[in-house]
Enzyme design. Structure first.
Site, short mmCIF file in Angstrom:
data_model
loop_
_atom_site.label_atom_id
_atom_site.label_comp_id
_atom_site.label_asym_id
_atom_site.label_seq_id
_atom_site.Cartn_x
_atom_site.Cartn_y
_atom_site.Cartn_z
N ASN A 150 -6.68 3.04 10.45
CA ASN A 150 -5.93 1.91 11.00
C ASN A 150 -5.78 1.96 12.52
O ASN A 150 -5.39 0.99 13.12
CB ASN A 150 -4.53 1.84 10.35
N ALA B 167 0.82 -1.21 0.00
CA ALA B 167 0.00 0.00 0.00
C ALA B 167 0.86 1.26 0.00
O ALA B 167 0.52 2.24 -0.66
CB ALA B 167 -0.95 -0.01 1.19
N THR B 168 1.97 1.24 0.72
CA THR B 168 2.82 2.44 0.76
C THR B 168 3.26 2.83 -0.65
O THR B 168 3.17 4.00 -1.04
CB THR B 168 4.06 2.19 1.65
N HIS C 295 -0.80 -8.01 2.80
CA HIS C 295 -0.50 -8.57 4.12
C HIS C 295 -1.49 -8.15 5.21
O HIS C 295 -1.40 -8.62 6.34
CB HIS C 295 0.94 -8.26 4.55
N GLN D 47 -7.26 -0.79 5.17
CA GLN D 47 -7.94 -1.43 6.31
C GLN D 47 -9.38 -1.81 6.00
O GLN D 47 -10.05 -2.43 6.83
CB GLN D 47 -7.92 -0.50 7.54
N SER E 94 -3.30 -3.52 0.26
CA SER E 94 -2.14 -4.34 0.50
C SER E 94 -2.54 -5.77 0.83
O SER E 94 -3.57 -6.01 1.45
CB SER E 94 -1.39 -3.74 1.70
N CYS F 157 2.74 1.82 13.10
CA CYS F 157 3.75 2.56 12.35
C CYS F 157 4.37 3.65 13.20
O CYS F 157 5.55 3.94 13.10
CB CYS F 157 3.14 3.18 11.11
N THR G 122 10.63 -6.67 -12.50
CA THR G 122 10.08 -8.01 -12.65
C THR G 122 8.99 -8.25 -11.63
O THR G 122 9.15 -7.92 -10.45
CB THR G 122 11.20 -9.06 -12.48
C1 LIG Z 1 -0.70 -0.95 6.69
C2 LIG Z 1 -1.26 0.29 6.09
C3 LIG Z 1 -0.59 0.96 5.06
C4 LIG Z 1 0.77 0.52 4.55
O1 LIG Z 1 0.68 -0.70 3.89
P1 LIG Z 1 2.00 -1.51 3.45
O2 LIG Z 1 1.49 -2.54 2.52
O3 LIG Z 1 2.55 -2.07 4.69
O4 LIG Z 1 2.90 -0.56 2.78
C5 LIG Z 1 -1.18 2.07 4.52
N1 LIG Z 1 -2.36 2.52 4.96
C6 LIG Z 1 -3.05 1.90 5.95
C7 LIG Z 1 -4.37 2.43 6.38
C8 LIG Z 1 -2.51 0.76 6.54
O5 LIG Z 1 -3.18 0.16 7.52
#
Ligand SMILES: *Cc1c(COP(=O)(O)O)cnc(C)c1O
Length: 396
Positions: free
Chosen positions: A154, A74-75, A204, A182, A202, A329, A243
């Site tokens: 989050n 997501a970042t 994970h 989220q 994202s 974070c 890639t």
């Molecule tokens: C975890 C999170 C991110 C960052 O996601 P990554 O995949 O770890 O870079 C961004 N925004 C929110 C709201 C998140 O909870």
């Protein structure tokens, strides 16, 4: 039987679903090709796996596969969406609107753009953490190129009026990006219904592997263009060189497929566990305050402040339960949460906030254990605290 430690930090990351792990394995060994290799079967098979995953990822947010760009998370998606739009449309304007409660990925990106001459409006939210769509309408001017508002927070789980915000942006011809990290997989997210132009999420956070994410990019007339942030090959429609992470993408696709099939049932079950946790704690303790909105929140989030308690001391006292203070974070720094600040939580209550994040693999036994432990340790810490006046926090 409970397996310790108990994981209640599912906003920070989630374990990979065993079905996802199993699905990913062949992509490390047999199907290891590079999807950009067009001249042989190794490449073709990898490409087919990527395109299959793209469909599953798209389906979860009611998008079409051609509108999904794979990134490292997501970042990166947020950086591509926000910087990419800012750089591409800087001739049209230099104004971006966001909120004070965004994830660092958005806030930091905006801070960076400010240094380059962009004008950022950071909108306030109300005491529940909700942004007023009318504030967005009123902030849009003829220099505004992008609005970025997160779908669900989050730290406090608050869900924003995304559909209304989307309509406003669409009617004003301003691009609308949402960080839905989220929300996706937990509540129904629909890029068509919500008039979303750009959406980041994202793998994970939804029981998929780390290091893989997606940016949804609407195709519409006029076409949305982004200035790419990583130079190199022509992968991902030229928007993201490098890639492709085929095992990650395959796992992300599988995670989305599972999330889609579980969506309703899982959120009901998690909501039940959340209520069990909340009701158990407030029945056993006085002086507990819920941070965020009572019902406009994602089911898995419970953010509570405990009067008279320092959250670091409480976390130490409940070592066998993994929770977090504020957001994961920002917990690397000593600062208090910018989100709790924005919703006007008192100084003392801010320092006493704990975020519980319930997930797919939590059980009733774990929640019951947590309720008992929290009650016991909060009572203990209040008891030994020199500052607590006698009797103020008498057991309920
Ligand atoms: C975890 C999170 C991110 C960052 O996601 P990554 O995949 O770890 O870079 C961004 N925004 C929110 C709201 C998140 O909870």
């Amino acid at each position: 039987m409970i397996k310790f430690p108990i994981y209640l930090d599912n906003h920070s990351t989630t374990p990979v679903d065993p079905k996802v792990v199993e699905f990913m394995l062949p992509f490390f060994t047999e199907v290891f090709g590079n999807p950009s290799s067009k001249s042989h079967e190794f490449g073709w098979k990898a490409e087919a796996a990527v395109e299959n995953a793209r469909k599953l990822v798209a389906r979860l947010i009611n998008a079409e596969s051609r509108n999904i760009i794979f990134t490292s998370g997501a970042t990166e998606s947020i950086n591509l969406a926000v910087k990419g739009a800012a750089e591409m449309y800087s001739a049209k304007g230099n104004h971006i609107i966001t909120t004070k409660i965004e994830h660092e990925a958005v806030l930091d990106t905006c801070k960076n753009l400010e240094k380059k001459g962009f004008n950022i409006t950071y909108l306030d939210v109300d005491d529940f953490g909700i942004v007023n769509p009318e504030d967005i309408r009123n902030s849009i001017n003829d220099r505004t190129i992008l609005v970025s508002v997160m779908y669900a927070n989050n730290e406090i789980g608050t869900i924003q009026p995304i559909c209304e915000i989307g309509k406003i942006c669409r009617s004003k011809h301003v691009l609308f990006h949402t960080d839905a990290t989220q929300a996706v997989g937990k509540i129904p997210v629909d890029v068509v219904r919500d008039s979303i132009d750009l959406l980041s999420f994202s793998s994970h956070k939804i029981y998929g592997p780390k290091g893989i994410g997606a940016l949804f990019l609407r195709s519409r007339i006029p076409k949305i263009r982004l200035y790419r942030q990583i130079d190199g090959g022509l992968q991902e429609r030229g928007l993201r060189a490098g890639t492709l992470n085929v095992p990650g993408i395959a796992g992300f696709g599988k995670a989305c497929e599972i999330a889609n099939s579980l969506l309703n049932g899982e959120s009901k079950r998690i909501n039940y566990l959340k209520n069990m946790l909340y009701n158990g704690i407030i029945t056993g303790l006085n002086g507990v305050k819920l941070n965020g909105h009572p019902d406009k929140r994602i089911a898995n989030n419970l953010n509570l402040s405990f009067e008279g308690i320092n959250s670091d001391s409480l976390i130490l006292a409940i070592k066998e339960i993994a929770v977090s203070t504020g957001s994961a974070c920002s917990s690397e720094t000593a600062e208090t949460s910018h989100v709790l600040e924005a919703i006007n939580v008192d100084e003392d209550l801010k320092r006493s906030a704990i975020r519980f994040g319930i997930g797919r693999f939590n059980t009733e036994e774990e929640i019951q254990y947590t309720v008992n432990k929290i009650i016991e340790k909060v009572n203990y810490l209040r008891h030994i605290s020199m500052n607590s006046e006698k009797g103020k926090y008498a057991e309920a």
